[in-house]
Structures are given as structure tokens and as C-alpha cells.
Design an enzyme around this catalytic site. Structure first.
Site, short mmCIF file in Angstrom:
data_model
loop_
_atom_site.label_atom_id
_atom_site.label_comp_id
_atom_site.label_asym_id
_atom_site.label_seq_id
_atom_site.Cartn_x
_atom_site.Cartn_y
_atom_site.Cartn_z
N ALA A 70 -0.04 -5.00 5.13
CA ALA A 70 0.57 -3.97 5.96
C ALA A 70 0.96 -2.72 5.19
O ALA A 70 0.95 -1.61 5.73
CB ALA A 70 1.80 -4.54 6.68
N GLY A 99 2.75 0.44 6.64
CA GLY A 99 2.78 0.11 8.05
C GLY A 99 2.12 1.05 9.02
O GLY A 99 2.40 0.99 10.22
N LYS A 137 -0.94 1.16 10.34
CA LYS A 137 -1.67 0.46 11.41
C LYS A 137 -0.76 -0.50 12.16
O LYS A 137 -0.97 -0.76 13.35
CB LYS A 137 -2.89 -0.25 10.82
CG LYS A 137 -3.95 0.73 10.31
CD LYS A 137 -5.18 0.00 9.81
CE LYS A 137 -6.21 0.99 9.27
NZ LYS A 137 -5.72 1.73 8.07
N ASP A 140 -6.41 -4.90 6.07
CA ASP A 140 -6.60 -3.51 5.64
C ASP A 140 -6.62 -3.58 4.11
O ASP A 140 -5.60 -3.38 3.45
CB ASP A 140 -5.47 -2.64 6.16
CG ASP A 140 -5.73 -1.16 5.98
OD1 ASP A 140 -6.81 -0.81 5.46
OD2 ASP A 140 -4.86 -0.34 6.33
N CYS A 154 -10.92 1.65 3.12
CA CYS A 154 -11.17 3.09 3.03
C CYS A 154 -12.14 3.33 1.88
O CYS A 154 -11.97 4.22 1.06
CB CYS A 154 -9.89 3.89 2.88
SG CYS A 154 -8.80 3.35 1.53
#
Length: 433
Positions: free
Chosen positions: A239, A242, A244, A308, A361
Site C-alpha cells: 500500500a 496509500g 490506490k 502495486d 510503474c
């Protein structure tokens, strides 16, 4: 400070970076503390010069025939800011606080700042050692993709639908001239000024009330494609601060439960304040506590698990151009090992019939498609959701996104050149019921 003095300061900061090999933000901060006479406008302009130079470091060095800080800044003024040799000479004239006058050799090079015949990694302004990996993904478009990554990024905002509506927020921020996002229905985009200075959005009343968050449109799209549905159980396994997690809460209309976790408790610190400001009520933050398995009760129960993943950040080079030159092959090897382990762990939390969303990313297949393929080889109960099906979560803009992005069996890749966003890879896997 005069424009010439700002250029001298940028050269000084770049010399510090070369000597100490540290993040540009740290060097700029230290320069500002040591030169308190410089106002906020001066510091912003100097930062713009430094970051623009880092964006175009390879091409600037090629034009000037060297990588000394002075050469890089002078080259950048030509290749990125488009100044002619006389305009650059007027800034570097040897007057008080200005750089020394141009030499005849510098004049000759600045008079013809072309990149004809330069290698692809120079024309695309990316590290030479990454050329094979980037070419594997982009083929003949590798130079164009690299050049897009060397441009400045706009400032993207996400409208928090728990607190406001897109049109109302857009109207309130009209003085910043925001435009709607190309694909995300939640996005507002603000183009930066000529020197790359962003407006102080965090001081805007709409931000303070939690109606908007700073978030790249690509990141917004990634969260939407994960499809967190109202009333479901969701685990955000990496996370961080935070971003997303907060978007998930809005997409779920505060219904259901989101568990936000990160292996580094320090990264979670900003999330608590952001949750309160955003009006989020369905997030439970679970912090790591030594050897205690704080997520054990969630195994096999999650409707959606988001990874992520920590990565090299190659997709964010527009925003972090110094990271482009600090990343090393060893870092890529470390990241891919971490990603493989996180993905394997994440699969254990997905219930039968649930979904696993893998986001980076990064632009590199080693961190993207290869990781998904490796997991699928180990877990035959998972299969990828086709991107053509996944983009339907965006509504009318889903089809155009699928056409603009690079798609594969494993997922969808957004890039600055193709989608106008940061580089993001999104893969959604479904577990058999």
C-alpha cells in the site's frame, strides 16, 4: 537571482550530484539551506534547470562532448529548451554570478546541437545498459518512447468522489486551468509553466477538504482496471502511502473492506492522515509487527488482491529523472526477486473465483510480463483476464485505451508516448472457482 545566476547554481548542484551520487532532491534541499537568500521562485527555477538537465543528460553530453556539469547544463539549454548559441552566450558571459564565457569549442558545439548519428540510447536519453530491455518491449519505437520519458510530466489530480464531483471540483480549480483526463473519468490535468514549476495544489481548499489527490492518470487507470467492487474484501498488499487504497475506497463507495498493508511500516505513515482527509471509512491499516503474521486471517478470502509492486520505476522517469541514471543492473535483479516472492505470497490471499491485480510503474518485461508468466507456470489455477475485457471497467474510454496502449496476453502497458501517462503495467489474473 538573475537567470545567469540560476544557471550557475544549477551547475553547482549537478557537481554535488556527481561527487556524492545521491537523489537530486537532497542536493537541491542542501543548496537551498546554504543559500537562504534564494527565494522560492529562484529555488524552483534552479530545480527546473537541474531536472531538465538530468532528463536530457545523454543527449546534452553528446552535443557538448563531455559530461562535466557545465557542459550538461549548456547542452540542455540547446537540446531541451531550444536556446540558440547567442542566447546561451548572453547567459554565460562571465559577469557577476554568471557562468564563465563560452569557449570557441563550446560555441561550435552549441551552434549545431544535432543528434544525427548518435546511438539510440543517446537520442532516447536512457542508460545504455537498458537498451536491450527497452528495445525488446518497444522495437523500432524505442527512441521515441525514451524521448517521451525525457519530457516533463504534467500535474494530474484525482477527484475524490467521496467528497466531490468532477465538474464542481474542476470549476473550483478553474484558476489552474485544469483539463479532463484522456482516459480516467476521475482525472484533472494541469500543465506546468515554462520552467516546469507546479502550482501549490496542497494549499488549495479543495485539496485540504479531501476533494482531490495528486495522482498520475496512469495510476488512476490501474486502480480502475483492478475493479474493486463495492461490498467486497480487498487487500492492498504493497500500500505504501496509500494512493490506490484511497482510490479503491472511492470506487467502492466506502462499502466493503480494504486491508492496507506494507512490509515497511514507514511507508504507511502518511496513509492515516490521508484516510481522514479523504473521508474514507472502509480501510483497515495493518502494520507489520516483527515475526507476527498480521495477514494470516485473510488467506484464501480476498475478492481482490492488489500488488502495486516495488520496481525500478522506469515508467516514472519524467517525474524522477535522476533515478534514471542511478538505477543499476543489480537493482533490477533485486527488484525482480522481490516481485516474484510478493506475487507468490499474494496468490495465497485470493479466494477461489477472486482476482489478483499486478501493477508496476516499470516498462521492462523482466518486471512485468515475465513475472506474470512465471507465476502462471507455478499456479495453474490462475489465468489472465484479457486486456480487451479488462478495459471495459473504464466505460467509453476503455476501447481507446486498449488501442493506445501496448497489450499482450499478460496485461496492458501504458507509456507517456502512447497514453500521455506515466509508464504503468497492469495485469489482472483470475483464480479458478
Amino acid at each position: 537571482m538573475t537567470p545567469a545566476a540560476r544557471i550557475s547554481a544549477a551547475i553547482e548542484v549537478l557537481a554535488d550530484l556527481a561527487a556524492r551520487r545521491r537523489p537530486a532532491a537532497d542536493a537541491l534541499k542542501d543548496w537551498g539551506l546554504a543559500h537562504r537568500f534564494a527565494g522560492s521562485g529562484d529555488r524552483a527555477a534552479i530545480a527546473g534547470l537541474v531536472y531538465d538537465t538530468l532528463r536530457r543528460r545523454a543527449s546534452s553530453a553528446h552535443v557538448m562532448g563531455g559530461e562535466e556539469p557545465r557542459a550538461l547544463v549548456l547542452g540542455m539549454l540547446a537540446v531541451m529548451r531550444g536556446l540558440g548559441v547567442e542566447a546561451i552566450a548572453a547567459l554565460a558571459d562571465g559577469s557577476r554570478f554568471a557562468p564563465a564565457p563560452l569557449s570557441e569549442a563550446e560555441r561550435a558545439r552549441l551552434a549545431d546541437p544535432t543528434l544525427g548519428g548518435a546511438p539510440p540510447f543517446v537520442r532516447g536519453d536512457y542508460p545504455q545498459w537498458l537498451h536491450a530491455s527497452l528495445r525488446h518491449v518497444f522495437g523500432e519505437d524505442v527512441v521515441a518512447e525514451g524521448a517521451a520519458l525525457a519530457a516533463r510530466a504534467p500535474l494530474d489530480l484525482r477527484v475524490n468522489t467521496l467528497k466531490g464531483e468532477a465538474e464542481a471540483v474542476k470549476a473550483e480549480l478553474a484558476h489552474l486551468d485544469p483539463s479532463p483526463g484522456r482516459f480516467s473519468p476521475l482525472a484533472l490535468r494541469i500543465v506546468l509553466d515554462a520552467e516546469g514549476k507546479a502550482p501549490p495544489v496542497s494549499s488549495e481548499p479543495a485539496f485540504l477538504r479531501g476533494e482531490v489527490e495528486v495522482q498520475d492518470e496512469g495510476s488512476q487507470i490501474a486502480a480502475i482496471l483492478a475493479r474493486p467492487l463495492p461490498g467486497t474484501q480487498v487487500l492492498d498488499l504493497c500500500a505504501g502511502a496509500g494512493g490506490k487504497t484511497l482510490e479503491f475506497a472511492a470506487l467502492m463507495d466506502n462499502k466493503g473492506q480494504i486491508y492496507a498493508y506494507d512490509s515497511d511500516i514507514r511507508r504507511l505513515k502518511p496513509l492515516h492522515e490521508r484516510i481522514a482527509r479523504a473521508g474514507v471509512r472502509n480501510v483497515q491499516v495493518r502494520s507489520p509487527r516483527g515475526a507476527e503474521h498480521v495477514l494470516a486471517d485473510l488467506e484464501g478470502k480476498m475478492d481482490l488482491v492488489l500488488v502495486d509492486a516495488p520496481c525500478t520505476g522506469t515508467g516514472t522517469w519524467r517525474r524522477n529523472p535522476d533515478a534514471k541514471w542511478r538505477v543499476r543492473p543489480g537493482a533490477l535483479a533485486q527488484r525482480t526477486a522481490e516481485q516474484a516472492k510478493i506475487l507468490e505470497d499474494a496468490a495465497h490471499y485470493v479466494r477461489p473465483g477472486g482476482r489478483l491485480a499486478y501493477v508496476t510503474c516499470s516498462l521492462l518485461d523482466e518486471e512485468n510480463g515475465a513475472q506474470v508468466r512465471a507465476l502462471l507456470n507455478k499456479r495453474e489455477d490462475f489465468h489472465p483476464v484479457p486486456p480487451s475485457e479488462n478495459v471495459l471497467a473504464l466505460g467509453a474510454s476503455g476501447g481507446p485505451l486498449a488501442e493506445a496502449a501496448l497489450t499482450s496476453r499478460e496485461g496492458l502497458l501504458m507509456t507517456p508516448r502512447r497514453t500521455g501517462t506515466d509508464g504503468f503495467f497492469v495485469s489482472v489474473l483470475k483464480r479458478a472457482g
